[in-house]
Scaffold this motif. Structure first.
Motif, PDB file in Angstrom:
ATOM      1  N   ASP A  83      11.625   3.793   1.771  1.00 31.59           N
ATOM      2  CA  ASP A  83      11.264   2.517   1.159  1.00 31.59           C
ATOM      3  C   ASP A  83      11.020   2.647  -0.343  1.00 31.59           C
ATOM      4  OD1 ASP A  83      11.401   1.257   3.613  1.00 31.59           O
ATOM      5  OD2 ASP A  83       9.256   1.476   4.035  1.00 31.59           O
ATOM      6  N   PHE A  84      11.121   3.860  -0.862  1.00 37.16           N
ATOM      7  CA  PHE A  84      10.843   4.081  -2.285  1.00 37.16           C
ATOM      8  C   PHE A  84      11.997   3.629  -3.168  1.00 37.16           C
ATOM      9  CE2 PHE A  84       9.496   6.986  -5.875  1.00 37.16           C
ATOM     10  CZ  PHE A  84       8.278   6.359  -6.081  1.00 37.16           C
ATOM     11  N   ALA A  85      13.168   3.392  -2.582  1.00 27.63           N
ATOM     12  CA  ALA A  85      14.327   2.933  -3.349  1.00 27.63           C
ATOM     13  C   ALA A  85      15.235   2.118  -2.438  1.00 27.63           C
ATOM     14  CB  ALA A  85      15.098   4.122  -3.921  1.00 27.63           C
ATOM     15  N   PRO A  86      15.730   0.972  -2.914  1.00 29.83           N
ATOM     16  CA  PRO A  86      16.653   0.180  -2.096  1.00 29.83           C
ATOM     17  C   PRO A  86      17.933   0.957  -1.796  1.00 29.83           C
ATOM     18  CG  PRO A  86      15.826  -1.099  -3.957  1.00 29.83           C
ATOM     19  CD  PRO A  86      15.432   0.320  -4.195  1.00 29.83           C
ATOM     20  N   LYS A  87      18.384   0.869  -0.583  1.00 30.82           N
ATOM     21  CA  LYS A  87      19.613   1.541  -0.184  1.00 30.82           C
ATOM     22  C   LYS A  87      20.836   0.777  -0.690  1.00 30.82           C
ATOM     23  CE  LYS A  87      17.285   3.160   4.009  1.00 30.82           C
ATOM     24  NZ  LYS A  87      15.996   2.536   3.631  1.00 30.82           N
ATOM     25  N   ALA A 136      11.644  -6.651 -23.439  1.00 29.68           N
ATOM     26  CA  ALA A 136      12.458  -6.670 -22.222  1.00 29.68           C
ATOM     27  C   ALA A 136      11.657  -6.174 -21.025  1.00 29.68           C
ATOM     28  CB  ALA A 136      13.701  -5.808 -22.418  1.00 29.68           C
ATOM     29  N   LEU A 137      10.858  -5.142 -21.228  1.00 27.29           N
ATOM     30  CA  LEU A 137      10.047  -4.599 -20.145  1.00 27.29           C
ATOM     31  C   LEU A 137       8.994  -5.610 -19.699  1.00 27.29           C
ATOM     32  CD1 LEU A 137       9.221  -2.282 -18.296  1.00 27.29           C
ATOM     33  CD2 LEU A 137       7.886  -1.325 -20.197  1.00 27.29           C
ATOM     34  N   ALA A 138       8.337  -6.237 -20.655  1.00 26.49           N
ATOM     35  CA  ALA A 138       7.322  -7.231 -20.315  1.00 26.49           C
ATOM     36  C   ALA A 138       7.937  -8.395 -19.547  1.00 26.49           C
ATOM     37  CB  ALA A 138       6.638  -7.734 -21.592  1.00 26.49           C
ATOM     38  N   ALA A 139       9.117  -8.816 -19.945  1.00 24.61           N
ATOM     39  CA  ALA A 139       9.790  -9.918 -19.244  1.00 24.61           C
ATOM     40  C   ALA A 139      10.115  -9.516 -17.804  1.00 24.61           C
ATOM     41  CB  ALA A 139      11.072 -10.302 -19.982  1.00 24.61           C
ATOM     42  N   GLY A 140      10.503  -8.255 -17.603  1.00 23.82           N
ATOM     43  CA  GLY A 140      10.823  -7.792 -16.263  1.00 23.82           C
ATOM     44  C   GLY A 140       9.618  -7.700 -15.353  1.00 23.82           C
ATOM     45  N   LEU A 141       8.428  -7.575 -15.951  1.00 22.86           N
ATOM     46  CA  LEU A 141       7.195  -7.448 -15.165  1.00 22.86           C
ATOM     47  C   LEU A 141       6.487  -8.781 -14.959  1.00 22.86           C
ATOM     48  CD1 LEU A 141       5.828  -4.175 -16.776  1.00 22.86           C
ATOM     49  CD2 LEU A 141       6.417  -4.462 -14.363  1.00 22.86           C
ATOM     50  N   GLU A 142       6.903  -9.793 -15.667  1.00 20.46           N
ATOM     51  CA  GLU A 142       6.209 -11.080 -15.590  1.00 20.46           C
ATOM     52  C   GLU A 142       6.216 -11.608 -14.156  1.00 20.46           C
ATOM     53  OE1 GLU A 142       3.699 -13.507 -17.125  1.00 20.46           O
ATOM     54  OE2 GLU A 142       4.789 -12.157 -18.480  1.00 20.46           O
ATOM     55  N   GLY A 143       5.026 -11.882 -13.631  1.00 19.99           N
ATOM     56  CA  GLY A 143       4.900 -12.473 -12.307  1.00 19.99           C
ATOM     57  C   GLY A 143       5.053 -11.507 -11.155  1.00 19.99           C
ATOM     58  N   ARG A 144       5.065 -10.193 -11.443  1.00 21.52           N
ATOM     59  CA  ARG A 144       5.203  -9.217 -10.360  1.00 21.52           C
ATOM     60  C   ARG A 144       4.383  -7.972 -10.683  1.00 21.52           C
ATOM     61  NH1 ARG A 144      11.435  -8.244 -10.082  1.00 21.52           N
ATOM     62  NH2 ARG A 144      11.370 -10.519 -10.259  1.00 21.52           N
ATOM     63  N   ASP A 145       3.992  -7.245  -9.651  1.00 23.17           N
ATOM     64  CA  ASP A 145       3.194  -6.036  -9.853  1.00 23.17           C
ATOM     65  C   ASP A 145       4.032  -4.859 -10.317  1.00 23.17           C
ATOM     66  OD1 ASP A 145       0.834  -7.294  -9.124  1.00 23.17           O
ATOM     67  OD2 ASP A 145       0.948  -6.650  -7.023  1.00 23.17           O
ATOM     68  N   TYR A 146       5.269  -4.801  -9.845  1.00 26.70           N
ATOM     69  CA  TYR A 146       6.159  -3.685 -10.170  1.00 26.70           C
ATOM     70  C   TYR A 146       7.546  -4.216 -10.518  1.00 26.70           C
ATOM     71  CZ  TYR A 146       2.387  -0.986  -8.081  1.00 26.70           C
ATOM     72  OH  TYR A 146       1.158  -0.449  -7.793  1.00 26.70           O
ATOM     73  N   LEU A 147       8.393  -3.353 -11.039  1.00 22.46           N
ATOM     74  CA  LEU A 147       9.682  -3.809 -11.544  1.00 22.46           C
ATOM     75  C   LEU A 147      10.612  -4.333 -10.458  1.00 22.46           C
ATOM     76  CD1 LEU A 147      10.238  -1.102 -14.292  1.00 22.46           C
ATOM     77  CD2 LEU A 147      10.002  -3.566 -14.656  1.00 22.46           C
ATOM     78  N   LEU A 148      10.412  -3.902  -9.212  1.00 23.17           N
ATOM     79  CA  LEU A 148      11.232  -4.427  -8.124  1.00 23.17           C
ATOM     80  C   LEU A 148      10.468  -5.430  -7.261  1.00 23.17           C
ATOM     81  CD1 LEU A 148      13.287  -1.324  -6.900  1.00 23.17           C
ATOM     82  CD2 LEU A 148      13.851  -3.011  -8.663  1.00 23.17           C
ATOM     83  N   ALA A 150       6.723  -6.302  -5.311  1.00 27.65           N
ATOM     84  CA  ALA A 150       5.351  -5.994  -4.903  1.00 27.65           C
ATOM     85  C   ALA A 150       5.117  -4.518  -4.636  1.00 27.65           C
ATOM     86  CB  ALA A 150       4.999  -6.797  -3.644  1.00 27.65           C
ATOM     87  N   ARG A 151       6.172  -3.719  -4.555  1.00 29.77           N
ATOM     88  CA  ARG A 151       6.039  -2.317  -4.133  1.00 29.77           C
ATOM     89  C   ARG A 151       6.398  -1.353  -5.267  1.00 29.77           C
ATOM     90  NH1 ARG A 151       6.562   0.062   1.061  1.00 29.77           N
ATOM     91  NH2 ARG A 151       7.308  -1.919   1.929  1.00 29.77           N
ATOM     92  N   TYR A 152       5.569  -0.331  -5.442  1.00 24.24           N
ATOM     93  CA  TYR A 152       5.848   0.757  -6.382  1.00 24.24           C
ATOM     94  C   TYR A 152       7.111   1.488  -5.924  1.00 24.24           C
ATOM     95  CZ  TYR A 152       4.990   5.255  -8.818  1.00 24.24           C
ATOM     96  OH  TYR A 152       5.085   6.400  -9.586  1.00 24.24           O
ATOM     97  N   SER A 153       8.014   1.778  -6.858  1.00 26.64           N
ATOM     98  CA  SER A 153       9.288   2.389  -6.496  1.00 26.64           C
ATOM     99  C   SER A 153       9.690   3.451  -7.515  1.00 26.64           C
ATOM    100  CB  SER A 153      10.388   1.319  -6.424  1.00 26.64           C
ATOM    101  OG  SER A 153      10.761   0.915  -7.728  1.00 26.64           O
ATOM    102  N   VAL A 154      10.830   4.057  -7.250  1.00 27.28           N
ATOM    103  CA  VAL A 154      11.371   5.067  -8.151  1.00 27.28           C
ATOM    104  C   VAL A 154      11.579   4.504  -9.550  1.00 27.28           C
ATOM    105  CG1 VAL A 154      13.769   4.572  -7.492  1.00 27.28           C
ATOM    106  CG2 VAL A 154      13.176   6.813  -8.415  1.00 27.28           C
ATOM    107  N   VAL A 155      11.868   3.219  -9.651  1.00 26.11           N
ATOM    108  CA  VAL A 155      12.067   2.607 -10.965  1.00 26.11           C
ATOM    109  C   VAL A 155      10.784   2.668 -11.787  1.00 26.11           C
ATOM    110  CG1 VAL A 155      12.639   0.466 -12.159  1.00 26.11           C
ATOM    111  CG2 VAL A 155      13.861   1.086 -10.083  1.00 26.11           C
ATOM    112  N   ASP A 156       9.667   2.325 -11.169  1.00 26.09           N
ATOM    113  CA  ASP A 156       8.387   2.357 -11.878  1.00 26.09           C
ATOM    114  C   ASP A 156       8.023   3.784 -12.267  1.00 26.09           C
ATOM    115  OD1 ASP A 156       7.602  -0.560 -11.377  1.00 26.09           O
ATOM    116  OD2 ASP A 156       7.922   0.170  -9.346  1.00 26.09           O
ATOM    117  N   LEU A 157       8.280   4.728 -11.363  1.00 27.28           N
ATOM    118  CA  LEU A 157       8.005   6.132 -11.652  1.00 27.28           C
ATOM    119  C   LEU A 157       8.705   6.553 -12.942  1.00 27.28           C
ATOM    120  CD1 LEU A 157       8.416   9.013  -9.023  1.00 27.28           C
ATOM    121  CD2 LEU A 157       8.750   9.319 -11.472  1.00 27.28           C
ATOM    122  N   LEU A 158       9.986   6.211 -13.045  1.00 28.74           N
ATOM    123  CA  LEU A 158      10.773   6.621 -14.202  1.00 28.74           C
ATOM    124  C   LEU A 158      10.390   5.868 -15.469  1.00 28.74           C
ATOM    125  CD1 LEU A 158      13.131   8.236 -15.430  1.00 28.74           C
ATOM    126  CD2 LEU A 158      14.660   6.407 -14.672  1.00 28.74           C
TER     127      LEU A 158
END
Length: 207
Positions: A83-87, A136-148, A150-158
């Motif tokens: 679940d850490f990265a979309p297949k 660009a990063l702030a816009a991607g986070l607007e209204g959500r906890d993580y970049l994808l 509600a869930r922390y993912s490999v994208v946030d890690l990087l």
């Protein structure tokens, strides 16, 4: 078994965090290696097969090699589905690929150029600048906890990694500051810090 050439407290630390988050540390042969450091310490290890002596460097069972952090992360997430990265084909996969490419192609270059205080019209026209990347990063986070979502993912890690590594560079943008704090509080981050302390000790003893 996959083989990872890793130097503690370096860019390859993010791969350790990923392996920890995927719970596959026991499925990787981790070879500790030295690298030249910005403070003048360290040096190139002749046992590291990376053509530039860098880390991370991943070698597959059949001898294929993978370099560059985002490429290694994508390979590992596909090799060890979770679940850490979309297949492939799943919702969020395209967004994940975009952010991970954006990190390597835009954020890290402009971040390093900003730290080095280097500016040139060619660089600006190619990469824009750190203010544009932050927007660009702030816009991607607007209204959500993580970049994808509600869930922390490999994208946030990087993508969060440079701000966790250099907290003094964290922009005074609430949506980004809150997101970095959430990323830094992940259990895999603390587990990686403990691993790296032991790895650094082992590498020092090997020298």
């Amino acid at each position: 078994m996959l083989t990872l050439y890793h130097s503690p407290n370096s860019r390859s630390t993010r791969i350790i965090t990923l392996l920890t988050a995927l719970d596959v540390m026991d499925q990787i042969d981790i070879r500790l290696t030295d690298i030249p450091r910005q403070d003048g310490s360290g040096g190139r290890d002749p046992n590291n097969p990376h053509p530039e002596g860098k880390v991370p460097f991943l070698v597959t069972e059949d001898g294929e090699t993978i370099r560059e952090t985002n490429a290694i992360m994508l390979y590992l997430c596909d090799r060890f589905p979770s679940d850490f990265a979309p297949k492939v084909g799943a919702p969020g996969r395209a967004t994940m690929l975009s952010w991970m490419a954006w990190y390597g192609n835009v954020l890290e270059p402009v971040f390093v150029l900003n730290v080095a205080e280097i500016s040139h019209p060619v660089l600006t026209s190619t990469f824009r600048g750190l203010p544009e990347a932050i927007t660009a990063l702030a816009a991607g986070l607007e209204g959500r906890d993580y970049l994808l979502g509600a869930r922390y993912s490999v994208v946030d890690l990087l993508v969060a990694s440079p701000f966790l590594w250099f907290p003094q560079a964290l922009p005074d943008v609430p949506v980004i500051k809150d997101w970095v704090a959430r990323c830094g509080a992940q259990p895999a981050i603390a587990q990686t810090a403990a691993y790296e302390a032991e790895a650094q000790k082992s590498l020092t003893e090997m020298a």
